[in-house]
Design an enzyme around this catalytic site. Sequence first.
Site, PDB file in Angstrom:
ATOM      1  CG  ASP A  67      -0.357  -0.569   2.467  1.00 20.70           C
ATOM      2  OD1 ASP A  67       0.877  -0.515   2.599  1.00 20.70           O
ATOM      3  OD2 ASP A  67      -1.116  -1.073   3.310  1.00 20.70           O
ATOM      4  CG  ASN A 133      -8.866  -1.672  12.147  1.00 18.93           C
ATOM      5  OD1 ASN A 133      -7.902  -2.279  11.692  1.00 18.93           O
ATOM      6  ND2 ASN A 133      -9.359  -0.588  11.565  1.00 18.93           N
ATOM      7  CG  HIS A 135      -5.847  -2.354   8.912  1.00 18.80           C
ATOM      8  ND1 HIS A 135      -5.972  -1.047   9.336  1.00 18.80           N
ATOM      9  CD2 HIS A 135      -4.513  -2.623   9.011  1.00 18.80           C
ATOM     10  CE1 HIS A 135      -4.792  -0.561   9.661  1.00 18.80           C
ATOM     11  NE2 HIS A 135      -3.889  -1.504   9.478  1.00 18.80           N
ATOM     12  CD  GLU A 140      -8.753   0.844   8.021  1.00 23.38           C
ATOM     13  OE1 GLU A 140      -8.631  -0.123   8.796  1.00 23.38           O
ATOM     14  OE2 GLU A 140      -8.193   1.937   8.210  1.00 23.38           O
TER      15      GLU A 140
HETATM   16  C1  F6R Z   1       1.409  -1.582   6.040  1.00 26.51           C
HETATM   17  C2  F6R Z   1       0.092  -2.213   6.139  1.00 26.51           C
HETATM   18  C3  F6R Z   1      -0.677  -2.194   7.412  1.00 26.51           C
HETATM   19  C4  F6R Z   1       0.188  -2.432   8.642  1.00 26.51           C
HETATM   20  C5  F6R Z   1      -0.657  -2.347   9.906  1.00 26.51           C
HETATM   21  C6  F6R Z   1       0.195  -2.525  11.158  1.00 26.51           C
HETATM   22  O1  F6R Z   1       1.960  -1.756   4.748  1.00 26.51           O
HETATM   23  O2  F6R Z   1      -0.381  -2.730   5.175  1.00 26.51           O
HETATM   24  O3  F6R Z   1      -1.683  -3.183   7.360  1.00 26.51           O
HETATM   25  O4  F6R Z   1       0.796  -3.681   8.552  1.00 26.51           O
HETATM   26  O5  F6R Z   1      -1.300  -1.110   9.961  1.00 26.51           O
HETATM   27  O6  F6R Z   1       1.077  -1.450  11.268  1.00 26.51           O
HETATM   28  P1  F6R Z   1       2.246  -1.462  12.342  1.00 26.51           P
HETATM   29  O7  F6R Z   1       3.201  -2.507  11.949  1.00 26.51           O
HETATM   30  O8  F6R Z   1       2.857  -0.079  12.244  1.00 26.51           O
HETATM   31  O9  F6R Z   1       1.620  -1.731  13.665  1.00 26.51           O
END
Ligand code: F6R
Length: 238
Positions: A67, A133, A135, A140
């Site tokens: 992303d 959450n 995701h 989301e």
């Molecule tokens: C990042 C992504 C997100 C993160 C998630 C956890 O490329 O796709 O799904 O993996 O938000 O983020 P962290 O590792 O910062 O807790």
Amino acid sequence: MKVIKVLNEKEVGKVAGDLILSAIQSNSSSILGLATGSTPESTYEYLIEDFKKNKTDWSKVKTFNLDEYVGLSPDHKKSYRYFMNDKLFHKINIDIKNTHVPDGLKIENPEDYDKLISKNGGIDLQLLGIGTNGHIGFNEPGTSFDSLTSVVDLTAETIEVNSRFFESALEVPKKAVSMGLTSIMNARKIVLIAIGKNKAEAIKQLINGNISINWPCTILQNHKDVTVIIDEEAASLI
Ligand code: F6R
């Protein structure tokens, strides 16, 4: 789903890093799906250490990131392209032309990203983090399980959690381009990593929850090759 519990963040990085290295050892032209955020940092540090010590050859590896924030240019310091160059790509011998991150400024045909992935043979190993959450990517709660790469709205919770990377929550982009849940499920192997107590509920849902769009991670229960690597705190509710 295989669940590996380890002691701490460093161990998560070692176990995930070794899975990535064994994919490259068995196929030097591996196609990797990569993630950003805090969680993969210990994995990328481990891979950089390995490169220094063992000279693992990344020259034929191709990567596709999950992303990117809409509106941030690739050279913006908070963009995920910048993160990947800084935390991994510039520190190993990967050919930067073989690395792909969705472009946060060119968002007209996001599904072209899925076409590019399949043109290259599909993802062999997809590394994932997980949101509090549930995701995965920036899919989301409420995202259709059929989704391909698209422009998505970030929830207030994700914006708040990710504001730690910005000066304030107001600066966090409200939209991202993200691989969809089907894009992720198409990977041949999935490695999901999580660290810390704030991920414990999402990990519980991922492993034991009903499959539901309310917890996007639960779709992974339908994938035949998922390895979950978590520290003690993220494992505290299972
Ligand atoms: C990042 C992504 C997100 C993160 C998630 C956890 O490329 O796709 O799904 O993996 O938000 O983020 P962290 O590792 O910062 O807790």
